[in-house]
Design an enzyme around this catalytic site. Structure first.
Site, short mmCIF file in Angstrom:
data_model
loop_
_atom_site.label_atom_id
_atom_site.label_comp_id
_atom_site.label_asym_id
_atom_site.label_seq_id
_atom_site.Cartn_x
_atom_site.Cartn_y
_atom_site.Cartn_z
N GLY A 39 -41.25 47.84 -13.20
CA GLY A 39 -40.37 47.99 -14.35
C GLY A 39 -39.25 46.96 -14.43
O GLY A 39 -38.35 47.09 -15.25
N GLU A 57 -47.86 47.68 -4.87
CA GLU A 57 -46.83 47.74 -5.90
C GLU A 57 -45.46 47.51 -5.26
O GLU A 57 -44.80 48.47 -4.82
CB GLU A 57 -46.83 49.11 -6.58
CG GLU A 57 -48.12 49.45 -7.28
CD GLU A 57 -47.87 50.41 -8.44
OE1 GLU A 57 -48.20 50.03 -9.56
OE2 GLU A 57 -47.33 51.50 -8.22
N HIS A 92 -47.21 56.93 -4.94
CA HIS A 92 -46.45 56.07 -5.86
C HIS A 92 -45.00 56.03 -5.40
O HIS A 92 -44.45 57.04 -4.96
CB HIS A 92 -46.55 56.60 -7.29
CG HIS A 92 -46.06 55.63 -8.31
ND1 HIS A 92 -44.70 55.44 -8.53
CD2 HIS A 92 -46.70 54.75 -9.10
CE1 HIS A 92 -44.55 54.50 -9.45
NE2 HIS A 92 -45.75 54.06 -9.81
N ASN A 133 -50.79 53.93 -16.01
CA ASN A 133 -50.00 55.04 -15.47
C ASN A 133 -48.95 55.39 -16.53
O ASN A 133 -47.98 54.66 -16.72
CB ASN A 133 -49.34 54.63 -14.16
CG ASN A 133 -48.41 55.70 -13.62
OD1 ASN A 133 -48.46 56.85 -14.06
ND2 ASN A 133 -47.57 55.34 -12.65
N LYS A 187 -46.87 57.76 -16.46
CA LYS A 187 -45.67 58.40 -15.88
C LYS A 187 -45.33 59.65 -16.72
O LYS A 187 -46.23 60.33 -17.18
CB LYS A 187 -44.51 57.41 -15.81
CG LYS A 187 -44.92 56.10 -15.15
CD LYS A 187 -43.75 55.26 -14.76
CE LYS A 187 -44.25 53.94 -14.20
NZ LYS A 187 -43.24 53.19 -13.51
N SER A 215 -44.79 45.35 -13.33
CA SER A 215 -44.49 44.49 -14.48
C SER A 215 -45.68 43.69 -15.00
O SER A 215 -45.52 42.58 -15.51
CB SER A 215 -43.33 43.55 -14.14
OG SER A 215 -42.15 44.29 -13.87
C1 PEP Z 1 -46.01 51.59 -11.89
O1 PEP Z 1 -45.05 52.35 -11.97
O2 PEP Z 1 -47.03 51.92 -11.26
C2 PEP Z 1 -45.92 50.30 -12.55
C3 PEP Z 1 -46.73 49.36 -12.19
O3 PEP Z 1 -44.94 50.18 -13.51
P1 PEP Z 1 -44.64 48.89 -14.43
O4 PEP Z 1 -45.96 48.33 -14.86
O5 PEP Z 1 -43.84 49.45 -15.57
O6 PEP Z 1 -43.86 47.94 -13.59
#
Ligand code: PEP
Length: 229
Positions: free
Chosen positions: A161, A155, A88, A8, A10, A192
């Site tokens: 993050g 998630e 999300h 992703n 973003k 993460s």
């Molecule tokens: C996300 O935003 O879907 C995500 C998993 O972010 P990160 O891997 O940076 O934690």
């Protein structure tokens, strides 16, 4: 069995940096896991000729009309996009999306034969109150009786993050719950994930794949994650 590994991006990248990303990733990755890359909207149509599937990061819950800034499922299909992330936590937060909106988005995608990637997950205060399983069940309520295969990404918001990752036992607990709620769900974990923790997550838990944000922006690191099981 083959896993689903989703990047992703973003709101990151330019057409040329994403082109370079695809070049490097394609050279580095020789694994057989299924790869999907969720790109920023302006670039969706530019990268559908690679052998990698492309996902949008959202879709409108409406068919068409006076919804300035939104992108319909029909438009995505017209650009050969076969997957879309919905629900999300960043869209839920910044665009004030509700569970009802997310179910309407799901229906739009299904109508146009686009596979939804449905994100669920609890904030930290809910996790600390230990009512988080009820929270997830509520987010999934509309999806409970769906017989079709679903892709659901767990998630936890506090893991996105932050560098924090739930234990394998915690991930398994939620994955089991999701599969009880939605019989034909493939469950992904996101939050993460990086090249250091990916193989433990993918090999030692009962998840079907991972959704990767920050660490997916580096094509070598993402290739490493993609080949970690
Ligand atoms: C996300 O935003 O879907 C995500 C998993 O972010 P990160 O891997 O940076 O934690």
């Amino acid at each position: 069995m083959s896993k689903l590994i989703i990047a992703n991006f973003k709101m990151n990248g330019t057409k040329s940096s994403i082109q370079e990303w695809f070049n490097v990733f394609s050279e580095e990755n020789s694994g057989s896991n299924k790869i999907i890359v969720a790109l920023p909207s302006p670039f969706l149509a530019d990268f559908t000729s690679f052998r990698i599937s492309i996902a949008s990061q959202n879709v409108s819950s409406y068919d068409s009309g006076a919804f300035t800034s939104q992108i319909s499922a029909e438009m995505l299909k017209d650009c050969n996009i076969n997957y879309s992330i919905i629900g999300h936590s960043e869209s839920r937060k910044f665009l004030k999306e509700t569970d009802e909106d997310i179910f309407n988005k799901y229906n739009q995608l299904i109508k146009h034969s686009i596979k939804p990637i449905i994100c669920v997950g609890e904030p930290l205060d809910v996790r600390e109150n230990s009512s988080f399983l009820d929270f997830i069940v509520k987010q999934l309520e509309s999806f409970k009786d769906i017989e079709d295969e679903l892709i659901i990404a767990y998630e936890p918001i506090w893991a996105i993050g932050s560098g924090l990752v739930p234990s394998i036992a915690d991930i398994n607990e939620v994955s089991k719950l999701i599969k009880e709620q939605c019989r034909n769900a493939k469950v992904l974990y996101g939050g993460s994930v990086n090249k250091e923790n990916a193989s433990n997550l993918l090999i030692n838990s009962n998840i079907d794949g991972v959704l990767v944000g920050g660490a997916s922006l580096d094509p070598k690191e993402f290739a490493n994650i993609a080949q970690s099981c």
